[in-house]
Write an enzyme that holds these catalytic residues in place. Structure first.
Site, short mmCIF file in Angstrom:
data_model
loop_
_atom_site.label_atom_id
_atom_site.label_comp_id
_atom_site.label_asym_id
_atom_site.label_seq_id
_atom_site.Cartn_x
_atom_site.Cartn_y
_atom_site.Cartn_z
N ARG A 73 36.00 10.24 49.79
CA ARG A 73 36.65 9.05 49.24
C ARG A 73 37.93 9.45 48.53
O ARG A 73 38.11 10.61 48.15
CB ARG A 73 35.70 8.37 48.25
N HIS A 74 38.78 8.48 48.31
CA HIS A 74 40.03 8.71 47.59
C HIS A 74 39.76 9.39 46.24
O HIS A 74 38.82 9.04 45.54
CB HIS A 74 40.73 7.36 47.38
N GLY A 75 40.59 10.37 45.90
CA GLY A 75 40.37 11.15 44.69
C GLY A 75 40.40 10.33 43.42
O GLY A 75 39.82 10.71 42.40
N LEU A 116 39.41 7.07 43.55
CA LEU A 116 38.56 5.91 43.91
C LEU A 116 39.35 4.63 43.74
O LEU A 116 38.85 3.64 43.21
CB LEU A 116 37.28 5.90 43.06
#
Lengths: 388, 388
Positions: free
Chosen positions: B227-229, B231
């Site tokens: 997931r995107h660092g 979030l």
């Protein structure tokens, strides 16, 4: 502030991380960077609204810039951009290839407006080649370039590198290309457009992992966990200790001997099974079990202090909250505490590029959308607000 | 080959990845780089013997350089280095701080030998501050800077980024600092030493992860898997599909709508639970389950072709062997096939810095230890062998 790029004027059409990091490095080196945002602000400024806390990245990357809003789909916005281009040394953009041309600012057109200007572009895949039109973001480029396939534990699915390395790595490459083009212009009068592709810029960093294909461990998983990416150094791993994890490695015989001696395991120095890097790499599991057993009895702080003192590379696995308060980073002004006019007290980085005789500071914090709009409305107004 | 750094002379005292990547970028831009190795060769050249396959990294990073051997512990070696310094524009080194001074080539002494020379240093922690003497290598810096704490799955122990990002990221920053200092010297006559610390150079790339501390998901693990660092984007993940894994993400409403439409799930566009990035980020698990379910029915190639066609960033998770043969990288000459004089047929990268009007090639492959020793023995001999 007098920096190595003082007097260089930059039109900054970038967004998110890749382009903005390049222009951050320029601003920190003294350049006059005019960041152009669309109505509503650029992606990371807006992302705050999305609940992601991305105002922190926006503040980190936009120190020392000037902030104006232009609607490049309107004639008025295009006219203002044209005036800025005529007065500048560099234009930086990281749109998808083709967008600048659609807006009316192709490389060819900009060259006519200002033949001395360096046109600098960064994108996922570059302005030529079969993938040029592919949309890209950090995660997709990490997958495409093989970073995921070499990150994580062999028994787990592939995982990305935590930091946005595809973006930032491209951004600093772009900075290097721009500085080089400015030097070339200064030395020879040659004006060259420059470009960087995220996909290409990450490839060299995979050197160890590519090396694995040619080593004695070539049949192993390319995901080596915390072992060396080429499995060519041993010991080299993160070991569990009493109160957490510690990275420990020995890059040569000197360090291996110091490590064994530190743990009171002199026998390992002369044992023929571990007597050379070749032997240790061949018995990589055994060596990790040995060192893991020795490390388990100590705390992070003990290992860190003790091993560093005898010259063995070692580090506790630290949380970002610890890193943000790190005494070394603050002693060197790599990080500074600021009172941000929008976000309040926060910690932000200065430039990692350290120039003799130039103080490390952020010049000024990022500002509100359009706060420097007067630069457009009164083009005769001098750039460079007084620096605090 | 006429490049933007043609005519710039570089004394290269670097080893492993950090410094050599900086001088690789210089050589590829046309500089005359004289790489000085100790008797026996530098670390990565020797590592071949250790079974790690590190001759591949050595070949990747040392194209287009000149190779001489000097024993800097002997008077003869010191005298030869002194002559090279007197004739050069840049000295690059990545020893641990203090080593250059012990060898007799401190910043102050070199300044006396050649006041116009740019003295460029890179190290783990920099030449000042409490950690300056700590030994460092990629893994230790990744641990120390928090990269490990944000890489991997929340339920697993911390893991490093697979590529040697601490090393290479510092190397390209060093290149940027050197190009900037050369520009400054050319524009203003100012000569500034430059330095980069691996520990500092990686911090900005943690922007998303630092942003997580300020977002609506701040109580979650800092290890976000794929997931995107921060979030702060959803969907943004690697999803299992019929024959492997695919990275898929939607960075804005336009991409989210295109994604839902591609999978025939138009209902998701208007459903208020997923109608904005804020809502999707709040329901990040639900969104991942949805998209994961849709992706599971297709192959990597289907997803890649189909989603890219509708403008959604997507990439299969690829192995390095696929990346090395990638048609795009070869079409752009980012990778080239060479016959290496020592290692045989291999694939090596050119510079990620693309300059308009400069062909992308490697000039010449890396050479044997000491192959250009005549540059020392006959200092009047011109540099720059004819390029093939």
């Amino acid at each position: 502030m007098q920096g190595p790029l003082t007097g260089i004027k930059v039109v900054d059409l970038t967004q998110i991380y890749n382009g903005p990091y390049a222009t951050f490095l320029m601003a920190m080196a003294g350049a006059e960077v005019i960041k152009i945002e669309p109505p509503g602000g650029e992606h990371t400024r807006r992302r705050q609204r999305d609940g992601g806390g991305a105002h922190i990245p926006h503040a980190m990357l936009n120190s020392g810039k000037h902030f104006v809003v232009l609607d490049l789909k309107q004639e008025e916005g295009k006219a203002a951009l044209t005036r800025l281009i005529e007065q500048s040394d560099v234009l930086v953009e990281n749109y998808r290839p083709g967008v600048m041309a659609r807006l009316g600012f192709s490389r060819e057109h900009v060259k006519k407006l200002n033949p001395r200007l360096i046109y600098a572009s960064s994108s996922g895949f570059g302005t030529t080649g079969p993938y040029r039109d592919y949309p890209a973001m950090d995660l997709a480029v990490q997958a495409m370039s093989g970073v995921l396939s070499v990150t994580g534990y062999p028994d787990n699915p592939p995982v990305k590198a935590g930091p946005a390395i595809a973006d930032f790595n491209a951004g600093v490459h772009l900075y290097g290309a721009i500085a080089t083009a400015l030097l070339d212009r200064e030395r020879t009068g040659t004006v060259r457009a420059v470009e960087v592709a995220m996909f290409e810029a990450i490839y060299p960093a995979l050197a160890s992992n590519l090396g694995l294909m040619g080593g004695i461990n070539k049949d192993r998983s390319p995901r080596t966990g915390n072992r060396h990416g080429g499995l060519s150094i041993s010991p080299y791993n993160v070991y569990e200790c009493k109160d957490g994890h510690c990275a420990i490695l020995a890059n040569n015989e000197h360090q291996w001997h110091a490590l064994a001696r530190y743990f009171g395991q002199e026998w390992a120095i002369t044992d023929s099974r571990y007597a050379s890097m070749y032997e240790r790499v061949k018995r990589i599991e055994e060596v990790d079990e040995l060192v893991g057993g020795w490390a388990r009895e100590q705390t992070k702080d003990q290992l860190f202090a003790g091993l560093i003192a005898v010259g063995v590379p070692c580090s506790p696995v630290r949380e970002l909250s610890e890193v943000m308060r790190d005494e070394h980073l603050h002693a060197r002004n790599a990080l500074v505490e600021i009172e941000h006019p929008i976000y309040g007290a926060m910690t932000v980085p200065t430039s990692p590029l350290v120039f003799e005789g130039v103080p490390r500071d952020i010049r000024w914090p990022s500002r509100k959308l359009g706060e420097d709009q007067a630069l457009i409305d009164q083009p005769e107004r001098a750039l460079g607000r007084s620096e605090s």
